[in-house]
Motif scaffolding. Structure first.
Motif, short mmCIF file in Angstrom:
data_model
loop_
_atom_site.label_atom_id
_atom_site.label_comp_id
_atom_site.label_asym_id
_atom_site.label_seq_id
_atom_site.Cartn_x
_atom_site.Cartn_y
_atom_site.Cartn_z
N ASP A 90 0.79 -1.22 0.00
CA ASP A 90 0.00 0.00 0.00
C ASP A 90 0.83 1.28 0.00
N SER A 91 2.12 1.18 0.28
CA SER A 91 2.99 2.35 0.33
C SER A 91 3.98 2.32 -0.83
N PRO A 92 4.33 3.50 -1.39
CA PRO A 92 5.28 3.53 -2.51
C PRO A 92 6.61 2.88 -2.13
N ARG A 93 7.11 2.06 -3.04
CA ARG A 93 8.39 1.40 -2.84
C ARG A 93 9.18 1.47 -4.14
N SER A 94 10.48 1.72 -4.02
CA SER A 94 11.33 1.83 -5.21
C SER A 94 11.40 0.50 -5.94
N VAL A 95 11.37 0.57 -7.27
CA VAL A 95 11.54 -0.62 -8.09
C VAL A 95 13.03 -0.90 -8.22
N ASP A 96 13.43 -2.10 -7.89
CA ASP A 96 14.85 -2.46 -7.90
C ASP A 96 15.45 -2.29 -9.30
N GLY A 97 16.59 -1.63 -9.34
CA GLY A 97 17.33 -1.51 -10.59
C GLY A 97 16.82 -0.47 -11.55
N ILE A 98 15.77 0.25 -11.19
CA ILE A 98 15.20 1.28 -12.09
C ILE A 98 15.13 2.58 -11.31
N MET A 107 -3.44 11.46 -6.14
CA MET A 107 -3.25 12.62 -7.01
C MET A 107 -3.00 13.89 -6.19
N ARG A 108 -3.68 14.03 -5.08
CA ARG A 108 -3.52 15.24 -4.26
C ARG A 108 -2.18 15.29 -3.55
N ASN A 109 -1.57 14.12 -3.36
CA ASN A 109 -0.32 14.06 -2.61
C ASN A 109 0.83 13.55 -3.48
N ALA A 110 0.81 13.94 -4.75
CA ALA A 110 1.81 13.45 -5.69
C ALA A 110 2.93 14.46 -5.94
N ASP A 111 3.16 15.35 -4.97
CA ASP A 111 4.14 16.43 -5.16
C ASP A 111 5.53 15.91 -5.50
N SER A 112 5.89 14.75 -4.98
CA SER A 112 7.25 14.24 -5.19
C SER A 112 7.43 13.52 -6.52
N TYR A 113 6.36 13.44 -7.32
CA TYR A 113 6.42 12.74 -8.61
C TYR A 113 6.09 13.67 -9.77
N ASP A 114 6.76 13.44 -10.90
CA ASP A 114 6.41 14.14 -12.13
C ASP A 114 5.25 13.46 -12.84
N ARG A 115 5.21 12.15 -12.72
CA ARG A 115 4.21 11.36 -13.44
C ARG A 115 3.65 10.27 -12.52
N VAL A 116 2.33 10.12 -12.53
CA VAL A 116 1.68 9.02 -11.84
C VAL A 116 0.90 8.23 -12.87
N VAL A 117 1.16 6.92 -12.95
CA VAL A 117 0.52 6.04 -13.92
C VAL A 117 -0.43 5.11 -13.17
N PHE A 118 -1.70 5.10 -13.58
CA PHE A 118 -2.70 4.27 -12.93
C PHE A 118 -3.03 3.07 -13.81
#
Length: 324
Positions: free
Chosen positions: A54-62, A125-136
């Motif tokens: 449920d929480s954002p996690r970095s994708v390994d190697g990308i 969407m309201r809390n996406a300040d740290s991202y340039d792009r959000v893909v659903f």
């Protein structure tokens, strides 16, 4: 390109693969990207071969790519628990048990799933300040269309509730007896404040979906998928949400010229049928085909996912959101 990108389509057409491939493409192009999935099968976990929750996690190697997998069942439970908490603070103790009973019944009712996921999507969407792009990566077409139609439906409903609440409070304030001063309760009324918060939430949602979101539909070259895509284009247009492009996925590979057996003949006939359907899409559908992706002989992960990303003719540079 708008900062929020939604991929929809019929079940089984490869929305998760295309969503992850586009997210990978954005991250490779320097866009800080988050891919969000509501697939209870945890397909994003399979694509990137690592667990997500449920929480954002970095994708390994990308670099620059995070992922989230939202469990719809957990989201419905959390959503109803929040409602229970809000209402329990605003009603008498005698009503709490009845509220709990009604919410238990609501858990499996039509609309609970869409309402919970809608709140979570908009919260992302309201809390996406740290991202340039959000893909659903969205659920199959029917659920997605109901979800995207919620702002217009619920804004009007909230307006009516606010009107009824104000009318009720106004009558209460005027019900002074004799020389007693009327009680002023309009200001600070917790129910009215909650309704106003929801009204602002739905206003934001409608504006963000219309002004900051791009919609793409993934399809396969079979009649059922093409027909459902056509209906989805019309339905989204009725919500004033234009489809920016179509992704044709799982195209049959052509056999080599020397393949003359039954398998070769089958593949040629299928390729011809699919080519005719693709031509119909090009000539009769408004949104352009932005990718034609062939079948792979193995699961699309790793280098194969990068190959699919290269085939997507979709802009990656993100505009700043208008309403966030």
């Amino acid at each position: 390109m708008d900062p929020f990108v939604f991929f929809g389509g019929k079940g089984g057409v490869g929305k998760t693969t295309v969503s992850c491939a586009y997210a990978l493409r954005c991250a490779r192009d320097g866009q800080r990207t988050l891919v969000v999935s509501t697939d209870p099968a945890h397909s994003v976990t399979d694509v990137f071969d690592q667990p997500f929750d449920d929480s954002p996690r970095s994708v390994d190697g990308i670099g620059g790519l995070d992922a989230v997998e939202i469990d719809p069942e957990d989201e419905v439970t959390r959503h109803l628990d929040e409602i229970r908490q809000d209402l329990s603070e605003q009603v008498s103790a005698s009503m709490v048990n009845e509220i709990n009973r009604q919410l238990e019944m609501a858990h499996g009712t039509p609309g609970a799933y869409e309402s919970a996921l809608f709140d979570r999507f908009i919260d992302v969407m309201r809390n996406a300040d740290s991202y340039d792009r959000v893909v659903f990566d969205t659920s199959p077409t029917g659920s997605t269309l109901r979800l995207l139609g919620l702002p217009d439906l619920l804004e009007g409903w909230i307006d009516r509730l606010i009107h009824k609440r104000r009318t009720s409070i106004d009558l209460f304030e005027k019900a002074a007896v004799g020389n007693a001063e009327p009680r002023r309760v309009m200001e600070g009324d917790p129910v009215l404040a909650r309704l106003q918060d929801r009204k602002e939430f739905f206003e934001f949602a409608g504006s963000a979906l219309h002004d900051d979101a791009a919609f793409f539909l993934v399809l396969t070259p079979d009649e059922l998928s093409v027909n459902e895509t056509e209906r989805a284009i019309v339905a989204l247009r009725e919500e004033n949400l234009a489809v920016r492009g179509l992704v044709a996925n799982k195209l049959t590979p052509s056999p080599d010229p020397d393949e003359t057996g039954r398998g070769g003949r089958y593949l040629r006939e299928r390729v011809e049928t699919e080519a005719a359907r693709l031509e119909t899409i090009r000539s009769e559908f408004d949104p352009p085909l932005v990718a034609e992706i062939g079948w792979r002989s193995a699961e699309i992960t790793g280098d194969l996912l990068a190959d699919v990303a290269d085939e997507l003719d979709i802009e990656t540079a993100a505009e700043q959101p208008t309403h966030v």
